[in-house]
Design an enzyme around this catalytic site. Structure first.
Site, mmCIF file in Angstrom:
data_model
loop_
_atom_site.group_PDB
_atom_site.id
_atom_site.type_symbol
_atom_site.label_atom_id
_atom_site.label_comp_id
_atom_site.label_asym_id
_atom_site.label_seq_id
_atom_site.Cartn_x
_atom_site.Cartn_y
_atom_site.Cartn_z
ATOM 1 N N GLY A 29 0.108 3.986 0.957
ATOM 2 C CA GLY A 29 0.385 3.191 -0.240
ATOM 3 C C GLY A 29 -0.457 3.674 -1.402
ATOM 4 O O GLY A 29 -0.832 4.847 -1.467
ATOM 5 N N SER A 30 -0.798 2.743 -2.284
ATOM 6 C CA SER A 30 -1.467 3.130 -3.527
ATOM 7 C C SER A 30 -2.971 3.331 -3.316
ATOM 8 O O SER A 30 -3.572 2.748 -2.409
ATOM 9 C CB SER A 30 -1.246 2.056 -4.588
ATOM 10 O OG SER A 30 -1.886 0.869 -4.196
ATOM 11 N N THR A 31 -3.573 4.102 -4.200
ATOM 12 C CA THR A 31 -5.022 4.343 -4.122
ATOM 13 C C THR A 31 -5.826 3.049 -4.327
ATOM 14 O O THR A 31 -6.756 2.783 -3.554
ATOM 15 C CB THR A 31 -5.423 5.446 -5.126
ATOM 16 O OG1 THR A 31 -4.707 6.637 -4.769
ATOM 17 C CG2 THR A 31 -6.911 5.738 -5.081
ATOM 18 N N GLU A 91 -3.305 7.284 3.572
ATOM 19 C CA GLU A 91 -2.440 8.267 2.909
ATOM 20 C C GLU A 91 -2.013 7.637 1.600
ATOM 21 O O GLU A 91 -1.176 6.731 1.578
ATOM 22 C CB GLU A 91 -1.256 8.588 3.827
ATOM 23 C CG GLU A 91 -0.654 9.938 3.531
ATOM 24 C CD GLU A 91 0.415 9.844 2.475
ATOM 25 O OE1 GLU A 91 0.063 9.919 1.276
ATOM 26 O OE2 GLU A 91 1.586 9.674 2.834
ATOM 27 N N THR A 121 -5.053 -0.051 -3.568
ATOM 28 C CA THR A 121 -4.991 -0.866 -2.337
ATOM 29 C C THR A 121 -5.759 -0.169 -1.218
ATOM 30 O O THR A 121 -6.446 -0.824 -0.429
ATOM 31 C CB THR A 121 -3.526 -1.147 -1.943
ATOM 32 O OG1 THR A 121 -2.889 -1.826 -3.022
ATOM 33 C CG2 THR A 121 -3.427 -2.008 -0.711
ATOM 34 N N GLY A 122 -5.687 1.154 -1.155
ATOM 35 C CA GLY A 122 -6.452 1.907 -0.156
ATOM 36 C C GLY A 122 -7.950 1.631 -0.280
ATOM 37 O O GLY A 122 -8.651 1.483 0.727
ATOM 38 N N GLU A 135 0.716 8.861 -11.662
ATOM 39 C CA GLU A 135 1.823 9.168 -10.741
ATOM 40 C C GLU A 135 3.039 8.315 -11.119
ATOM 41 O O GLU A 135 2.992 7.089 -11.006
ATOM 42 C CB GLU A 135 1.373 8.824 -9.319
ATOM 43 C CG GLU A 135 2.436 9.065 -8.283
ATOM 44 C CD GLU A 135 2.013 8.645 -6.877
ATOM 45 O OE1 GLU A 135 1.240 7.685 -6.736
ATOM 46 O OE2 GLU A 135 2.472 9.299 -5.929
ATOM 47 N N LYS A 174 2.723 -4.105 9.696
ATOM 48 C CA LYS A 174 3.160 -4.918 8.547
ATOM 49 C C LYS A 174 3.891 -4.047 7.527
ATOM 50 O O LYS A 174 3.300 -3.221 6.844
ATOM 51 C CB LYS A 174 1.982 -5.582 7.823
ATOM 52 C CG LYS A 174 2.483 -6.590 6.787
ATOM 53 C CD LYS A 174 1.548 -6.828 5.636
ATOM 54 C CE LYS A 174 1.762 -5.936 4.458
ATOM 55 N NZ LYS A 174 2.961 -6.188 3.653
ATOM 56 N N CYS A 233 5.180 10.309 -2.009
ATOM 57 C CA CYS A 233 3.778 10.598 -2.341
ATOM 58 C C CYS A 233 3.584 12.079 -2.626
ATOM 59 O O CYS A 233 2.876 12.448 -3.552
ATOM 60 C CB CYS A 233 2.865 10.117 -1.222
ATOM 61 S SG CYS A 233 3.407 10.642 0.394
HETATM 62 P P1 NDP Z 1 0.626 -0.992 -2.458
HETATM 63 O O1 NDP Z 1 -0.401 -0.003 -2.094
HETATM 64 O O2 NDP Z 1 0.173 -2.237 -3.133
HETATM 65 O O3 NDP Z 1 1.482 -1.442 -1.177
HETATM 66 C C1 NDP Z 1 1.534 -0.740 0.037
HETATM 67 C C2 NDP Z 1 1.345 -1.701 1.201
HETATM 68 O O4 NDP Z 1 0.062 -2.325 1.121
HETATM 69 C C3 NDP Z 1 2.355 -2.839 1.219
HETATM 70 O O5 NDP Z 1 2.687 -3.136 2.559
HETATM 71 C C4 NDP Z 1 1.566 -3.959 0.588
HETATM 72 O O6 NDP Z 1 2.046 -5.218 0.907
HETATM 73 C C5 NDP Z 1 0.204 -3.745 1.196
HETATM 74 N N1 NDP Z 1 -0.888 -4.421 0.495
HETATM 75 C C6 NDP Z 1 -0.930 -4.858 -0.789
HETATM 76 N N2 NDP Z 1 -2.141 -5.393 -1.067
HETATM 77 C C7 NDP Z 1 -2.885 -5.289 0.074
HETATM 78 C C8 NDP Z 1 -4.240 -5.626 0.431
HETATM 79 N N3 NDP Z 1 -5.067 -6.190 -0.447
HETATM 80 N N4 NDP Z 1 -4.662 -5.345 1.677
HETATM 81 C C9 NDP Z 1 -3.835 -4.757 2.565
HETATM 82 N N5 NDP Z 1 -2.554 -4.412 2.298
HETATM 83 C C10 NDP Z 1 -2.091 -4.672 1.058
HETATM 84 O O7 NDP Z 1 1.725 -0.222 -3.318
HETATM 85 P P2 NDP Z 1 2.727 -0.780 -4.430
HETATM 86 O O8 NDP Z 1 3.914 -1.291 -3.771
HETATM 87 O O9 NDP Z 1 2.013 -1.706 -5.363
HETATM 88 O O10 NDP Z 1 3.067 0.572 -5.224
HETATM 89 C C11 NDP Z 1 2.213 0.952 -6.298
HETATM 90 C C12 NDP Z 1 2.020 2.435 -6.365
HETATM 91 O O11 NDP Z 1 1.577 2.934 -5.116
HETATM 92 C C13 NDP Z 1 3.254 3.237 -6.669
HETATM 93 O O12 NDP Z 1 3.490 3.275 -8.042
HETATM 94 C C14 NDP Z 1 2.893 4.594 -6.122
HETATM 95 O O13 NDP Z 1 2.131 5.287 -7.087
HETATM 96 C C15 NDP Z 1 2.005 4.276 -4.945
HETATM 97 N N6 NDP Z 1 2.731 4.332 -3.653
HETATM 98 C C16 NDP Z 1 2.427 5.349 -2.817
HETATM 99 C C17 NDP Z 1 3.108 5.485 -1.636
HETATM 100 C C18 NDP Z 1 2.809 6.594 -0.713
HETATM 101 O O14 NDP Z 1 3.708 6.995 0.045
HETATM 102 N N7 NDP Z 1 1.582 7.095 -0.668
HETATM 103 C C19 NDP Z 1 4.184 4.562 -1.253
HETATM 104 C C20 NDP Z 1 4.380 3.481 -2.181
HETATM 105 C C21 NDP Z 1 3.670 3.388 -3.337
HETATM 106 P P3 NDP Z 1 3.142 -5.932 -0.001
HETATM 107 O O15 NDP Z 1 4.102 -4.901 -0.518
HETATM 108 O O16 NDP Z 1 3.796 -6.806 0.977
HETATM 109 O O17 NDP Z 1 2.389 -6.585 -1.103
#
Ligand code: NDP
Length: 473
Positions: free
Chosen positions: A224-226, A246, A228-229, A376, A173, A280
């Site tokens: 992705g973000s902490t 990650e 959501t992790g 961040e 996804k 990141c």
């Molecule tokens: P998120 O962590 O929200 O998004 C990353 C992924 O998780 C997307 O595919 C998102 O889907 C999905 N997602 C969102 N909510 C859920 C859930 N409850 N369960 C499972 N999957 C979910 O990141 P953001 O886009 O909100 O970015 C916010 C912050 O995250 C940034 O400011 C940055 O600090 C950090 N970030 C870190 C990254 C890294 O490489 N480690 C990359 C991007 C962001 P969808 O987008 O479709 O909602």
């Protein structure tokens, strides 16, 4: 209708609903993307589950050669995929220091080939008159991959390829902000793979949550973000899914007084601003010794003043911030830093007109407790902090809940290495930052994540151990 497709069991799937994908350079709708429902996720997981036994039983060399073939097939579509990356993510084809879409595409092929060549041989723990004990690596089953918007192609490859290489099947996804390149790449990869081995779904966080909660998925790999992790970790507990997370980083760099500023400044700039700072493991907090503070600030400001920010479809160094929420966050952090009395050497205000454009911004004389240092930023803005005592710099660098990367810069490599080893982070660099490669493990400590990606260590995370004990007496 959409020109883009979900792929389930090797078939193109259109769903009743679509959602718009925005070009961040124009704020216009670039395309409509098919939107998955909970039912679509169930179908994708069922297809992956059905394909798993045959894929797990496929000889290792055959899986390896199919992954090489995937890389070759993606390479045939380089122009199309790079253009999509620019349109939906914003990054220019070449960009500053050639770290744009071409860099992402090159990394994609490099990671495919390197991972195809990895092996996990059976380990013999004991072989004597009593018993032979072997350690085997077994695939886990169905892997759910959830990816972000900063590197839509490369991060998908980082998840999908090791999962497939080790015999798992996948449901992927992409982020709702940047689904198109990933969906198209998965469609292309399905020309090589057996049906059901690699499936795609798209939608917002609820689709990600449906994957994280799914009882028939065995592992989640998430970037992705902490926050959501943490949610994913909670959902994963239902069936004890394995996890690789990650998450964000707020990487510190310590620049020692003996550093050659003219040599270091361009490297520091590139590793902080790579992908417009949306990385990141980019350098995000720069601690500089007071003896060279002004000189380094000036050198960074000179580079920042010489670069261009604009529509990635043109010949620019940096594109827009990828989405409105992230753009608003960068603007808010800049405003907060200005209100705190910090000194802006370049940039600081969004560019006028359409598009999420924020110029490269270097901020000096900023206090540790400002939001720009604490949070961040994930955008083109770098705080430069001063230190006089290296012990103080180390403790300020480590004073963070995240721990992805860190670096030390100095002419004395041995002394810098000793300091680097005291940084609380998953990767510590000396005289560099943010450099990763397919055979070196990469992951975070503290709240930057769980587990590692890349190389043999990363591959093993897609497996469980089976100990085979053959009694001889
Ligand atoms: P998120 O962590 O929200 O998004 C990353 C992924 O998780 C997307 O595919 C998102 O889907 C999905 N997602 C969102 N909510 C859920 C859930 N409850 N369960 C499972 N999957 C979910 O990141 P953001 O886009 O909100 O970015 C916010 C912050 O995250 C940034 O400011 C940055 O600090 C950090 N970030 C870190 C990254 C890294 O490489 N480690 C990359 C991007 C962001 P969808 O987008 O479709 O909602």
């Amino acid at each position: 209708m959409s020109d883009y497709n979900l792929i389930i069991n090797g078939e193109k799937v259109t769903t009743g609903e679509t959602f718009p994908v925005i070009n961040p350079a124009t704020e216009e709708v670039l395309a409509e993307c098919p939107k998955a429902s909970a039912d679509t996720v169930d179908q994708a997981v069922a297809a992956a589950r059905a394909a798993f036994p045959a894929w797990a039983a496929t000889p290792d060399e055959q899986r390896s050669s199919l992954i090489h073939a995937i890389a070759d097939k993606l390479a045939e579509h380089q122009g199309e995929l790079m253009q999509l990356l620019t349109l939906e993510q914003g990054k220019p084809a070449a960009g500053f220091a050639n770290l744009g879409a071409g860099f992402e595409f090159g990394g994609t092929l490099a990671w495919c080939h390197a991972t195809a060549d990895l092996v996990m041989p059976v380990e013999v723990i004991q072989d004597n008159d009593d018993a032979r004990i072997e350690v085997h690596r077994k695939p886990l089953g169905v892997v759910g991959s959830i990816t972000p918007w900063n590197f839509p192609l490369l991060i998908a490859i980082w998840h999908i390829i090791p999962a497939l290489r080790s015999g798992n099947t996948v449901v992927s996804k992409p982020s709702e902000y940047t689904p198109l390149t990933t969906l198209r790449a998965i469609e292309i990869m399905n020309e090589i793979l057996p049906p059901g081995v690699l499936n795609s779904v798209a939608g917002a966080g609820d689709v990600g949550a449906a994957i994280a909660n799914h009882a028939d998925i065995n592992k989640i790999v998430f970037t992705g973000s902490t926050p959501t992790g943490k949610k994913i970790m909670e959902s994963a507990s239902g069936n004890l899914k394995r996890l690789t997370l990650e998450l964000g980083g707020n990487d510190a760099a310590i620049v020692m007084p003996d550093t050659n500023v003219a040599e270091a400044a361009p490297k520091i700039f590139a590793t902080a601003l790579i992908n417009n700072g949306q990385v990141c493991a980019a350098l995000k907090r720069l601690y500089v010794h007071e003896d060279i503070y002004d000189e380094l600030c000036e050198a960074l400001a000179a580079i920042a003043s010489s670069v261009t920010t604009g529509d990635g479809s043109g010949d620019v160094d940096f594109g827009p911030v990828q989405n409105k929420a992230q753009f608003d966050k960068v603007c808010a952090l800049a405003e907060d830093a200005r209100a705190s009395g910090a000194r802006f050497l370049t940039g600081g205000e969004p560019l006028p007109g359409a598009g999420y454009f924020f110029p490269v911004t270097i901020v000096a004389d900023i206090a540790d407790d400002t939001r720009l240092v604490q949070e961040e930023p994930f955008g083109p803005i770098l705080p430069v902090l001063k230190f006089s005592d290296v012990e103080d710099a180390i403790s300020r660098a480590n004073d963070s809940t995240s721990g992805l990367g860190g670096s030390v810069w100095s002419a004395d490599v041995a002394a810098a290495t000793a300091i680097a080893s005291r940084l609380e982070c998953g990767t510590a660099w000396v005289n560099n930052h943010a450099m990763i490669q397919p055979d070196a493990p990469f992951g975070g400590v503290k709240q930057s994540g769980i587990g590692v990606e890349f190389g043999r260590y990363g591959l093993e995370e897609y497996t469980s151990i089976q100990t085979l004990q053959i009694s001889k007496s």
